[in-house]
Write a protein that holds these residues in place. Structure first.
Motif, PDB file in Angstrom:
ATOM      1  N   GLN A 168       0.859  -1.182   0.000  1.00 37.24           N
ATOM      2  CA  GLN A 168       0.000   0.000   0.000  1.00 37.24           C
ATOM      3  C   GLN A 168       0.891   1.226   0.000  1.00 37.24           C
ATOM      4  OE1 GLN A 168      -3.472   0.279  -0.105  1.00 37.24           O
ATOM      5  NE2 GLN A 168      -3.044   2.472  -0.338  1.00 37.24           N
ATOM      6  N   MET A 169       0.738   2.060  -0.990  1.00 37.45           N
ATOM      7  CA  MET A 169       1.577   3.251  -1.137  1.00 37.45           C
ATOM      8  C   MET A 169       0.713   4.498  -1.041  1.00 37.45           C
ATOM      9  SD  MET A 169       4.097   1.942  -4.201  1.00 37.45           S
ATOM     10  CE  MET A 169       2.834   2.105  -5.469  1.00 37.45           C
ATOM     11  N   ASN A 170       0.946   5.284  -0.013  1.00 40.47           N
ATOM     12  CA  ASN A 170       0.201   6.522   0.205  1.00 40.47           C
ATOM     13  C   ASN A 170       1.135   7.718   0.089  1.00 40.47           C
ATOM     14  OD1 ASN A 170      -2.099   4.954   0.808  1.00 40.47           O
ATOM     15  ND2 ASN A 170      -1.554   4.875   2.987  1.00 40.47           N
ATOM     16  N   SER A 171       0.543   8.888  -0.042  1.00 39.02           N
ATOM     17  CA  SER A 171       1.314  10.133  -0.127  1.00 39.02           C
ATOM     18  C   SER A 171       2.434  10.013  -1.157  1.00 39.02           C
ATOM     19  CB  SER A 171       1.889  10.492   1.250  1.00 39.02           C
ATOM     20  OG  SER A 171       0.856  10.616   2.199  1.00 39.02           O
ATOM     21  N   LEU A 172       2.086   9.531  -2.313  1.00 39.37           N
ATOM     22  CA  LEU A 172       3.099   9.276  -3.334  1.00 39.37           C
ATOM     23  C   LEU A 172       3.745  10.567  -3.821  1.00 39.37           C
ATOM     24  CD1 LEU A 172       1.286   6.405  -5.196  1.00 39.37           C
ATOM     25  CD2 LEU A 172       3.605   6.279  -4.272  1.00 39.37           C
ATOM     26  N   LYS A 173       5.018  10.450  -4.138  1.00 46.86           N
ATOM     27  CA  LYS A 173       5.811  11.581  -4.602  1.00 46.86           C
ATOM     28  C   LYS A 173       6.356  11.284  -6.001  1.00 46.86           C
ATOM     29  CE  LYS A 173       7.464  12.272   0.140  1.00 46.86           C
ATOM     30  NZ  LYS A 173       8.677  12.369   1.000  1.00 46.86           N
ATOM     31  N   PRO A 174       6.688  12.308  -6.756  1.00 49.04           N
ATOM     32  CA  PRO A 174       7.270  12.052  -8.086  1.00 49.04           C
ATOM     33  C   PRO A 174       8.514  11.154  -8.023  1.00 49.04           C
ATOM     34  CG  PRO A 174       6.607  14.336  -7.911  1.00 49.04           C
ATOM     35  CD  PRO A 174       6.415  13.737  -6.540  1.00 49.04           C
ATOM     36  N   GLU A 175       9.273  11.248  -6.953  1.00 44.12           N
ATOM     37  CA  GLU A 175      10.474  10.415  -6.841  1.00 44.12           C
ATOM     38  C   GLU A 175      10.168   8.946  -6.566  1.00 44.12           C
ATOM     39  OE1 GLU A 175       9.826  13.275  -5.213  1.00 44.12           O
ATOM     40  OE2 GLU A 175      10.584  13.234  -3.149  1.00 44.12           O
ATOM     41  N   ASP A 176       8.898   8.616  -6.359  1.00 46.97           N
ATOM     42  CA  ASP A 176       8.499   7.214  -6.232  1.00 46.97           C
ATOM     43  C   ASP A 176       8.291   6.560  -7.595  1.00 46.97           C
ATOM     44  OD1 ASP A 176       6.465   8.195  -3.463  1.00 46.97           O
ATOM     45  OD2 ASP A 176       8.401   7.155  -3.362  1.00 46.97           O
ATOM     46  N   THR A 177       8.357   7.350  -8.647  1.00 45.73           N
ATOM     47  CA  THR A 177       8.182   6.822  -9.997  1.00 45.73           C
ATOM     48  C   THR A 177       9.268   5.800 -10.311  1.00 45.73           C
ATOM     49  OG1 THR A 177       7.107   8.826 -10.808  1.00 45.73           O
ATOM     50  CG2 THR A 177       8.179   7.418 -12.444  1.00 45.73           C
ATOM     51  N   ALA A 178       8.847   4.611 -10.700  1.00 40.76           N
ATOM     52  CA  ALA A 178       9.788   3.523 -10.972  1.00 40.76           C
ATOM     53  C   ALA A 178       9.005   2.295 -11.423  1.00 40.76           C
ATOM     54  CB  ALA A 178      10.605   3.174  -9.730  1.00 40.76           C
ATOM     55  N   VAL A 179       9.734   1.303 -11.891  1.00 47.41           N
ATOM     56  CA  VAL A 179       9.158  -0.031 -12.061  1.00 47.41           C
ATOM     57  C   VAL A 179       9.333  -0.763 -10.741  1.00 47.41           C
ATOM     58  CG1 VAL A 179       9.241  -2.220 -13.302  1.00 47.41           C
ATOM     59  CG2 VAL A 179       9.684  -0.065 -14.521  1.00 47.41           C
ATOM     60  N   TYR A 180       8.250  -1.307 -10.245  1.00 50.53           N
ATOM     61  CA  TYR A 180       8.263  -1.992  -8.966  1.00 50.53           C
ATOM     62  C   TYR A 180       8.217  -3.505  -9.192  1.00 50.53           C
ATOM     63  CZ  TYR A 180       7.639   2.312  -6.349  1.00 50.53           C
ATOM     64  OH  TYR A 180       7.829   3.553  -5.787  1.00 50.53           O
ATOM     65  N   TYR A 181       9.097  -4.202  -8.498  1.00 50.47           N
ATOM     66  CA  TYR A 181       9.214  -5.653  -8.613  1.00 50.47           C
ATOM     67  C   TYR A 181       9.008  -6.297  -7.242  1.00 50.47           C
ATOM     68  CZ  TYR A 181      11.828  -4.439 -12.866  1.00 50.47           C
ATOM     69  OH  TYR A 181      12.221  -3.929 -14.084  1.00 50.47           O
ATOM     70  N   CYS A 182       8.368  -7.455  -7.251  1.00 43.97           N
ATOM     71  CA  CYS A 182       8.373  -8.244  -6.029  1.00 43.97           C
ATOM     72  C   CYS A 182       9.289  -9.445  -6.249  1.00 43.97           C
ATOM     73  CB  CYS A 182       6.981  -8.690  -5.609  1.00 43.97           C
ATOM     74  SG  CYS A 182       6.110  -9.778  -6.741  1.00 43.97           S
ATOM     75  N   ALA A 183       9.836  -9.916  -5.156  1.00 46.49           N
ATOM     76  CA  ALA A 183      10.789 -11.024  -5.210  1.00 46.49           C
ATOM     77  C   ALA A 183      10.556 -11.925  -4.011  1.00 46.49           C
ATOM     78  CB  ALA A 183      12.216 -10.489  -5.203  1.00 46.49           C
ATOM     79  N   ALA A 184      10.885 -13.193  -4.171  1.00 42.88           N
ATOM     80  CA  ALA A 184      10.609 -14.164  -3.108  1.00 42.88           C
ATOM     81  C   ALA A 184      11.832 -15.022  -2.819  1.00 42.88           C
ATOM     82  CB  ALA A 184       9.435 -15.057  -3.495  1.00 42.88           C
ATOM     83  N   ARG A 185      11.938 -15.395  -1.563  1.00 43.66           N
ATOM     84  CA  ARG A 185      12.949 -16.371  -1.157  1.00 43.66           C
ATOM     85  C   ARG A 185      12.224 -17.430  -0.339  1.00 43.66           C
ATOM     86  NH1 ARG A 185      18.764 -16.531   0.051  1.00 43.66           N
ATOM     87  NH2 ARG A 185      19.131 -18.158   1.624  1.00 43.66           N
ATOM     88  N   PRO A 186      12.169 -18.661  -0.844  1.00 34.20           N
ATOM     89  CA  PRO A 186      11.465 -19.709  -0.107  1.00 34.20           C
ATOM     90  C   PRO A 186      12.212 -20.144   1.141  1.00 34.20           C
ATOM     91  CG  PRO A 186      12.517 -20.620  -2.050  1.00 34.20           C
ATOM     92  CD  PRO A 186      12.704 -19.132  -2.114  1.00 34.20           C
ATOM     93  N   SER A 187      11.454 -20.629   2.074  1.00 35.30           N
ATOM     94  CA  SER A 187      12.012 -21.209   3.297  1.00 35.30           C
ATOM     95  C   SER A 187      12.927 -20.243   4.033  1.00 35.30           C
ATOM     96  CB  SER A 187      12.775 -22.512   2.984  1.00 35.30           C
ATOM     97  OG  SER A 187      11.942 -23.423   2.325  1.00 35.30           O
TER      98      SER A 187
END
Length: 126
Positions: A82-101
């Motif tokens: 959840q991203m609130n109060s967004l700023k121009p500097e938050d502009t980007a491609v957002y990735y999620c990543a996982a590490r099992p166990s």
């Protein structure tokens, strides 16, 4: 085969909000850590937030503390940002990543994570 699919990106005005989703599949259990990273044009990828699988403890980059909230819904195999109060500097491609166990998560080593999504664009502009 682990698979992560991000969604929820888009164009928003400064001060606005977005909720990113990371749908996870292919894991045997919900015992995995998730990290959110972002990469702006011409900049290195940086860690934004992460959540552990042991006690759902969370970490945030200083630049987003108090504005972003990470959470997980194990029933839906989905992690949210959840991203609130967004700023121009938050502009980007957002990735999620996982590490099992993994009982913990990190923000400073993207090599810690073994599976990555394709990314979702977030643009903050008036």
């Amino acid at each position: 085969q682990f698979q992560l699919v991000e969604s929820g990106g888009g164009l928003v005005q400064p001060g606005g909000s977005l909720r990113l989703s990371c749908a996870v599949s292919g894991f045997i259990s919900n015992y995995y850590a998730i990290g959110w990273f972002r990469q702006a044009p011409g900049k290195e990828r940086e860690g934004v937030s992460c959540i552990s699988s042991f006690d759902d403890s969370t970490r945030y980059a200083d630049s987003v503390k108090g504005r972003f909230t990470i959470s997980r819904d194990n029933a839906k195999n989905t992690v949210y940002l959840q991203m609130n109060s967004l700023k121009p500097e938050d502009t980007a491609v957002y990735y999620c990543a996982a590490r099992p166990s993994s009982a913990y998560c990190v923000l400073t080593r993207d090599a810690f994570y073994s599976a990555w999504g394709q990314g979702t664009q977030v643009t903050v502009s008036s």
